[in-house]
Scaffold this motif. Structure first.
Motif, short mmCIF file in Angstrom:
data_model
loop_
_atom_site.label_atom_id
_atom_site.label_comp_id
_atom_site.label_asym_id
_atom_site.label_seq_id
_atom_site.Cartn_x
_atom_site.Cartn_y
_atom_site.Cartn_z
N PHE A 78 0.84 -1.19 0.00
CA PHE A 78 0.00 0.00 0.00
C PHE A 78 0.89 1.25 0.00
O PHE A 78 0.91 2.02 0.97
CB PHE A 78 -0.93 -0.01 1.22
CG PHE A 78 -1.89 -1.16 1.23
CD1 PHE A 78 -3.12 -1.08 0.60
CD2 PHE A 78 -1.54 -2.37 1.84
CE1 PHE A 78 -4.01 -2.15 0.60
CE2 PHE A 78 -2.41 -3.46 1.84
CZ PHE A 78 -3.65 -3.35 1.21
N PRO A 79 1.63 1.46 -1.09
CA PRO A 79 2.61 2.57 -1.14
C PRO A 79 1.99 3.95 -0.98
O PRO A 79 2.67 4.88 -0.52
CB PRO A 79 3.25 2.40 -2.52
CG PRO A 79 2.23 1.66 -3.33
CD PRO A 79 1.59 0.72 -2.37
N PRO A 85 9.93 4.40 2.96
CA PRO A 85 10.58 5.23 1.94
C PRO A 85 10.63 4.48 0.62
O PRO A 85 10.66 3.24 0.59
CB PRO A 85 11.99 5.45 2.51
CG PRO A 85 11.87 5.17 3.97
CD PRO A 85 10.83 4.11 4.08
N ALA A 86 10.63 5.21 -0.48
CA ALA A 86 10.74 4.59 -1.79
C ALA A 86 12.06 3.84 -1.90
O ALA A 86 13.04 4.17 -1.21
CB ALA A 86 10.66 5.65 -2.88
N VAL A 87 12.11 2.84 -2.76
CA VAL A 87 13.33 2.05 -2.94
C VAL A 87 14.50 2.95 -3.35
O VAL A 87 15.65 2.70 -2.97
CB VAL A 87 13.10 0.95 -3.99
CG1 VAL A 87 14.40 0.22 -4.31
CG2 VAL A 87 12.05 -0.04 -3.51
N SER A 88 14.22 4.00 -4.09
CA SER A 88 15.26 4.92 -4.55
C SER A 88 15.69 5.94 -3.50
O SER A 88 16.65 6.67 -3.68
CB SER A 88 14.79 5.66 -5.80
OG SER A 88 13.60 6.40 -5.52
N ASP A 89 14.98 5.97 -2.38
CA ASP A 89 15.26 6.94 -1.31
C ASP A 89 16.33 6.37 -0.39
O ASP A 89 16.18 5.26 0.13
CB ASP A 89 13.97 7.19 -0.52
CG ASP A 89 14.09 8.31 0.49
OD1 ASP A 89 15.22 8.62 0.92
OD2 ASP A 89 13.04 8.86 0.88
N PRO A 90 17.42 7.12 -0.14
CA PRO A 90 18.46 6.62 0.78
C PRO A 90 17.92 6.26 2.17
O PRO A 90 18.49 5.42 2.86
CB PRO A 90 19.45 7.79 0.85
CG PRO A 90 19.28 8.50 -0.45
CD PRO A 90 17.81 8.40 -0.76
#
Length: 211
Positions: A78-79, A85-90
């Motif tokens: 349920f993003p 945090p998003a996968v691309s977010d550190p």
């Protein structure tokens, strides 16, 4: 049947998953398993979870067990709720770090402390979490900046960590440090936490009435 089914018992780690399910805002079905009747060890449930343990969820045909895994799974399922945090977010790394620190260090350290279990004196590194004190010190350091594990952003990691703290403080298996109390106070006021606690109180009353 609902797309999301929660197998639980209020006297278990099922409360962690129940809170997380509420955070998603998705409709769900609750399957209450009575420990006194051995329903968690009945073949029907063992077909779902061979360990015969709760919590367990069934979501669109996918079975997920283990409370930390359920928290991580539902956050990604349920993003739109922003619970990870998003996968691309550190920050994803920090999120994973503390979510699994809760499962891999906090829980075993607290349980071992409660049961007076220690590593042999000649093998202090045998325990993956190090020691009870080191684990609590690390957790306190992580929570001190606040208000949550990721700073201002609440996440599924907080569901797990706050649940561990709630149980540990209730049973007096964890030290009531000011940082722990303040953090738990904030997290437990979330509407989803309040709803989950209320639902679990109803389930507990149902079990008591059935005794």
């Amino acid at each position: 049947m609902s797309e999301l089914v929660l197998f639980t018992n209020p006297m278990s780690r099922g409360r962690i998953a129940h809170w997380m399910v509420e955070e998603t805002g998705a409709p769900y079905e609750t399957r209450l398993l009575r420990f006194d009747k051995g329903e968690h060890k009945a073949q029907g449930f063992l077909d779902v979870n061979p360990m015969g343990k709760v919590p367990t969820i069934l979501h669109k045909g996918t079975i997920v067990t283990e409370a930390a895994a359920i928290c991580a799974y539902l956050a990604d399922a349920f993003p739109e709720k922003g619970l990870a945090p998003a996968v691309s977010d550190p920050a994803r790394g920090t999120y994973y770090r503390w979510l699994f620190f809760g499962a891999g260090c906090v829980e075993p350290a607290v349980i071992d402390h409660m049961l007076s279990r220690e590593a042999p004196a000649n093998r202090p590194g045998l325990l993956g979490y190090g020691s009870y004190k080191e684990t609590l010190d690390a957790l306190e350091t992580a929570l001190t900046p606040g208000p949550y594990i990721l700073g201002d952003k609440f996440s599924a990691a907080d569901v797990y960590i706050a649940s561990q703290l709630g149980w540990g403080l209730m049973t007096k298996a964890m030290e009531a440090r000011p940082a722990f109390m303040a953090y738990l106070g904030r997290a437990s006021q979330r509407p989803a936490a309040v709803r989950a606690n209320a639902a679990n109180d109803v389930l507990a009353a149902k079990l008591k009435a059935a005794e």
